[in-house]
Design a protein around this motif. Structure first.
Motif, PDB file in Angstrom:
ATOM      1  N   PRO A 151       0.827  -1.212   0.000  1.00 21.84           N
ATOM      2  CA  PRO A 151       0.000   0.000   0.000  1.00 21.84           C
ATOM      3  C   PRO A 151       0.860   1.261   0.000  1.00 21.84           C
ATOM      4  CG  PRO A 151       0.060  -0.980   2.190  1.00 21.84           C
ATOM      5  CD  PRO A 151       0.761  -1.942   1.279  1.00 21.84           C
ATOM      6  N   LEU A 152       0.384   2.277  -0.672  1.00 20.61           N
ATOM      7  CA  LEU A 152       1.000   3.605  -0.623  1.00 20.61           C
ATOM      8  C   LEU A 152       0.137   4.442   0.308  1.00 20.61           C
ATOM      9  CD1 LEU A 152       1.662   4.092  -4.457  1.00 20.61           C
ATOM     10  CD2 LEU A 152       3.336   3.443  -2.709  1.00 20.61           C
ATOM     11  N   GLN A 153       0.651   4.738   1.475  1.00 21.70           N
ATOM     12  CA  GLN A 153      -0.156   5.460   2.448  1.00 21.70           C
ATOM     13  C   GLN A 153       0.726   6.332   3.332  1.00 21.70           C
ATOM     14  OE1 GLN A 153      -2.247   2.576   4.826  1.00 21.70           O
ATOM     15  NE2 GLN A 153      -0.483   1.245   5.019  1.00 21.70           N
ATOM     16  N   VAL A 154       0.134   7.442   3.776  1.00 18.81           N
ATOM     17  CA  VAL A 154       0.806   8.372   4.680  1.00 18.81           C
ATOM     18  C   VAL A 154      -0.143   8.673   5.823  1.00 18.81           C
ATOM     19  CG1 VAL A 154       1.787  10.682   4.957  1.00 18.81           C
ATOM     20  CG2 VAL A 154       2.187   9.417   2.850  1.00 18.81           C
ATOM     21  N   GLY A 155       0.320   8.418   7.031  1.00 18.43           N
ATOM     22  CA  GLY A 155      -0.518   8.691   8.190  1.00 18.43           C
ATOM     23  C   GLY A 155      -1.832   7.948   8.177  1.00 18.43           C
ATOM     24  N   GLY A 156      -1.835   6.748   7.633  1.00 14.58           N
ATOM     25  CA  GLY A 156      -3.051   5.954   7.578  1.00 14.58           C
ATOM     26  C   GLY A 156      -3.951   6.258   6.401  1.00 14.58           C
ATOM     27  N   GLU A 157      -3.632   7.305   5.638  1.00  9.81           N
ATOM     28  CA  GLU A 157      -4.444   7.641   4.466  1.00  9.81           C
ATOM     29  C   GLU A 157      -3.904   6.912   3.240  1.00  9.81           C
ATOM     30  OE1 GLU A 157      -5.835  11.422   1.684  1.00  9.81           O
ATOM     31  OE2 GLU A 157      -4.638  11.762   3.495  1.00  9.81           O
ATOM     32  N   ALA A 188       4.986   7.175  -1.340  1.00 11.77           N
ATOM     33  CA  ALA A 188       3.727   7.699  -0.811  1.00 11.77           C
ATOM     34  C   ALA A 188       3.903   9.131  -0.318  1.00 11.77           C
ATOM     35  CB  ALA A 188       3.219   6.803   0.318  1.00 11.77           C
ATOM     36  N   ILE A 189       5.014   9.408   0.349  1.00  7.08           N
ATOM     37  CA  ILE A 189       5.281  10.762   0.832  1.00  7.08           C
ATOM     38  C   ILE A 189       5.447  11.715  -0.345  1.00  7.08           C
ATOM     39  CG2 ILE A 189       6.965  12.201   2.042  1.00  7.08           C
ATOM     40  CD1 ILE A 189       7.480   9.778   3.878  1.00  7.08           C
ATOM     41  N   ALA A 190       6.137  11.267  -1.397  1.00  5.83           N
ATOM     42  CA  ALA A 190       6.328  12.104  -2.581  1.00  5.83           C
ATOM     43  C   ALA A 190       4.990  12.406  -3.254  1.00  5.83           C
ATOM     44  CB  ALA A 190       7.268  11.409  -3.565  1.00  5.83           C
ATOM     45  N   ILE A 191       4.115  11.405  -3.324  1.00  5.47           N
ATOM     46  CA  ILE A 191       2.786  11.615  -3.923  1.00  5.47           C
ATOM     47  C   ILE A 191       1.998  12.628  -3.105  1.00  5.47           C
ATOM     48  CG2 ILE A 191       0.568  10.513  -4.408  1.00  5.47           C
ATOM     49  CD1 ILE A 191       2.179   7.945  -5.053  1.00  5.47           C
TER      50      ILE A 191
END
Length: 226
Positions: A151-157, A188-191
């Motif tokens: 999964p690509l996710q940041v902070g659960g999103e 994910a952070i870059a996106i």
């Protein structure tokens, strides 16, 4: 008897040395491979921190991962605003290019390993796709034997998924999984950063438009009053 015992001891030592040599060779190959994987992760990390245009970033990352890791296919999926489908946005393989051309998407929770990962928000590693019930037999990628999606996710999103496929069964080990997860997190952070930048630019354009309209109105009022 003494001579036989001596020969037996020498043979035992030779066997032990041969075993140790093979073990050392295995460890050396593992160390070299781990170093190559870390170097690849470093290269991907450098790219994702320097490019904020998704249309440029995603194809570059897909190609870089495929090249450095030797994967048959690398695909990057982003989920839509309705959170119904994961849309393929970048791929390195010829089959992936055909999929991009026809707008390939997978229903979240319903289709394929990517659908599973974007539904559960957890990685899935399949070392033999013929034995996995979630595997989507894609005619554009007929040689796939192993698949891993993260999964690509940041902070659960959740934003999407990184999907990698190999022509060989049992293609992934713990090093692959760990380093691929690091790269998925970086991507994910870059996106997220790219989306925040896009939102900021849109807000600036709206403010500029609003300010322009206000300025024109102010000038008209000033001209009429004079």
């Amino acid at each position: 008897i003494t001579l036989l015992q001596s020969m037996a001891d020498q043979l035992a030592v030779a066997i032990k040395n041969s075993y140790l040599h093979r073990q050392n060779q295995v460890l050396l190959r593992q160390t070299e491979r781990r170093a190559r994987l870390l170097q690849a992760a470093h290269e991907v990390g450098r790219q994702v921190t320097s490019i904020l245009d998704l249309d440029e970033l995603l194809p570059l990352v897909a190609g870089l991962i495929a090249d450095r890791f030797g994967f048959y296919h690398v695909g990057i999926f982003l989920i839509d605003e309705q959170r119904e489908y994961a849309h393929l946005r970048a791929a390195n393989s010829l089959g992936g290019q055909r999929m991009l051309a026809r707008g390939h998407k997978l229903q979240i929770g319903q289709q394929g390993i990517v659908g599973y990962v974007t539904s559960r928000q957890e990685p899935r590693v399949v070392l033999n796709v013929g034995e996995d019930t979630a595997f989507f037999n894609n005619p554009d990628l007929p040689d796939t034997q192993s698949e891993m999606a993260l999964p690509l996710q940041v902070g659960g999103e959740l934003m999407g998924a990184l999907d990698v496929q190999s022509q060989y069964p049992n293609a992934f080990d713990e090093d692959d999984i760990t380093i691929m997860q690091v790269m998925a997190d970086q991507l994910a952070i870059a996106i997220e950063n790219a989306r925040l930048l896009q939102q900021s630019q849109q807000m600036v354009r709206q403010l500029e438009k609003l300010y322009g309209s206000y300025s024109q109105q102010a000038w008209r009022e000033l001209a009429e009053s004079s």
